[in-house]
Scaffold this active site. Structure first.
Site, PDB file in Angstrom:
ATOM      1  CG  HIS A 188      53.144  33.999  33.777  1.00  0.00           C
ATOM      2  ND1 HIS A 188      52.781  33.175  32.700  1.00  0.00           N
ATOM      3  CD2 HIS A 188      54.309  34.285  33.498  1.00  0.00           C
ATOM      4  CE1 HIS A 188      53.704  32.999  31.809  1.00  0.00           C
ATOM      5  NE2 HIS A 188      54.815  33.745  32.340  1.00  0.00           N
ATOM      6  CG  HIS A 198      38.094  43.921  64.518  1.00  0.00           C
ATOM      7  ND1 HIS A 198      39.327  44.166  64.815  1.00  0.00           N
ATOM      8  CD2 HIS A 198      37.925  43.828  63.195  1.00  0.00           C
ATOM      9  CE1 HIS A 198      40.034  44.232  63.990  1.00  0.00           C
ATOM     10  NE2 HIS A 198      39.731  44.081  62.977  1.00  0.00           N
TER      11      HIS A 198
END
Length: 491
Positions: free
Chosen positions: A31, A352
């Site tokens: 599924h 970052h």
């Protein structure tokens, strides 16, 4: 204080156990595999949509290859720089062993001097590592993807070096001076640590018995395919709406409309980046190194708050931040959990921002603001575990990614389409919103084309407001030609 540490579970250590990635296990269920197939069908549909669009509108088929060629240009510089990172990391290992060996045979005063010398060299290595990455990117003017590899690999290896030194140093310091049987770390363990997908050093890790080359090849295929999908999604859905920024005026309502239109594109880009970096790439290197612990991420897609999202999105980095930032704040400096958490957010945001600044070539701290301001506020807001809060989480994530993609693209095209003549340091480094204050020094691409055409023909047009290169080429006296272009061809 000790009770507080136990209450906050500060002293717990990472336990490496043999396990698969979450998606690897989930895809075993037919599924869940169907959901994977649905996404694959969607991306195949986008693929044929792009092929049809390029062929009908442009008369060519591009599939995002152009962006890949541009983004990964000068790859030989990247390879040479990466090899220098590996060699310098091995040099740190050798220096560490020299320091560990000779400090046990010196008196107390000599030991302090020896320790300070090694600490000084280690700090210089940290600073030099950042400087090497910066100089490589700026000197060779690396394109975005190549520059991103240089700076991200520099940060990754630096985090590994810090973990190695920080893990082994207490064992060296606690070794008695009379102990002649100190066992230094082996080079094979250190070299293995440099290539496995974890940032926490251990002398041994759980390993697979053998390499499943079929699994590794499939992950490599997923990695390459996802990069192509990311490239043509960017070129087909993100760039067209903003590539004229700097060539024409954009109204505020038009930018707002683009921002909301890019929510779907932003989610696609987020999911592709997750799949490329945290699933395909990490599993590929984990498989070829027989690394057993593949828990690189958790079920972040079920989150209802950003606090859970930050903890589950990238467990590899999260573990490093917890051990070497969060625990250091609380154990070494005695800060509260809130201060330690804020310190983690700020340091993560700075790293970052360092990577994005050197990848794009300009400082545009939108990600830093979202990290520090929104991350600090929303990270402490806990949502109920239900569908409504999960939908709110996903839509807010889409808006955040859309804003990042939209405004970084605006800044990129503004710098390329309307560069400033003789920019100052601030104008060359900071955002377009600072640079547009000096509109008298901006030059559009159309003006540069006209100037080059004037110089080539030896003439100058007096109707510059309505003249275009196409009208100039037709010349005066012809239908659609510019009558004021002196020196234009007259046939």
């Amino acid at each position: 204080m000790e009770s507080t540490r136990k209450k906050n579970n500060v002293s717990k250590e990472k336990d490496f156990i043999e396990r698969n990635s979450l998606l690897t296990d989930l895809f075993e269920d037919k599924h869940i595999r169907t959901v994977y197939n649905m996404f694959l069908a969607i991306f195949i549909g986008l693929f044929f949509n792009t092929v049809t669009y390029d062929y009908i509108k442009r008369g060519e088929i591009n599939l995002g290859v152009r962006l890949i060629k541009i983004g990964f240009g000068k790859i030989h510089i990247v390879i040479i720089t990466w090899l220098s990172y590996i060699l310098s990391s091995c040099l740190v290992f050798c220096c560490f062993n020299i320091w560990a060996k000779f400090r046990t045979f010196r008196n107390k005063q000599h030991t302090k001097i020896w320790d300070r010398c090694y600490l000084t060299l280690l700090v210089l290595y940290y600073v030099g590592s950042f400087k090497l990455a910066e100089n490589t990117v700026t000197t060779f003017k690396l394109p975005i993807c190549s520059a991103a590899i240089v700076v991200v690999e520099q940060v990754r290896l630096l985090m590994k070096i810090h973990s190695f030194v920080r893990t082994k140093t207490p064992h060296i310091i606690n070794t008695k001076r009379t102990d002649d049987k100190h066992t230094p770390p082996t080079f094979s363990n250190f070299l293995y640590f440099l290539f496995i997908p974890t940032l926490l050093y251990r002398d041994s890790y759980p390993r697979k018995d053998k390499i499943d080359w079929t699994f590794a090849a499939f992950k490599l295929l997923e990695f390459v395919g996802a990069i192509f999908f990311l490239s043509f999604v960017t070129e087909r859905y993100l760039n067209p709406s903003l590539q004229d920024f700097g060539l024409r005026e954009y109204q505020l309502k038009e930018l707002i409309l683009i921002l909301f239109e890019n929510t779907i594109t932003g989610i696609f880009i987020l999911m592709l980046m997750f799949f490329i970096v945290l699933h395909s790439c990490q599993n590929f290197f984990g498989e070829i190194t027989k690394f057993g612990d593949r828990m690189f991420y958790s079920d972040w897609w079920t989150c209802t708050s950003y606090g859970g999202y930050f903890r589950k999105w990238n467990i590899v980095v999260q573990d490093w931040l917890y051990v070497y930032i969060y625990k250091e704040f609380m154990e070494s400096f005695g800060t509260s959990a809130a201060v330690a958490k804020f310190g983690v957010i700020v340091i993560s945001a700075l790293v970052h921002e360092w990577c994005l600044t050197h990848a794009f070539g300009f400082f545009f701290p939108l990600l830093f603001v979202e990290f520090v301001v929104l991350g600090s506020i929303l990270g402490n807001v806990g949502g109920y575990k239900n569908i409504v809060f999960n939908v709110i989480f996903w839509y807010s994530l889409a808006i955040g990614m859309s804003s990042l993609c939209t405004f970084y693209t605006i800044e990129y095209y503004a710098r390329n389409n309307a560069p400033i003549k003789n920019p100052t340091f601030l104008e060359s480094r900071f955002s377009v919103y600072l640079r547009t204050l000096r509109t008298d020094r901006r030059t559009s691409r159309r003006e540069r084309v006209r100037a080059a055409s004037d110089a080539e023909r030896g003439g100058k047009c007096t109707l510059r407001a309505t003249c275009t290169p196409r009208r100039r080429d037709k010349g005066p006296g012809r239908p659609g030609g510019c009558p004021a272009c002196t020196g234009a061809a007259t046939a």
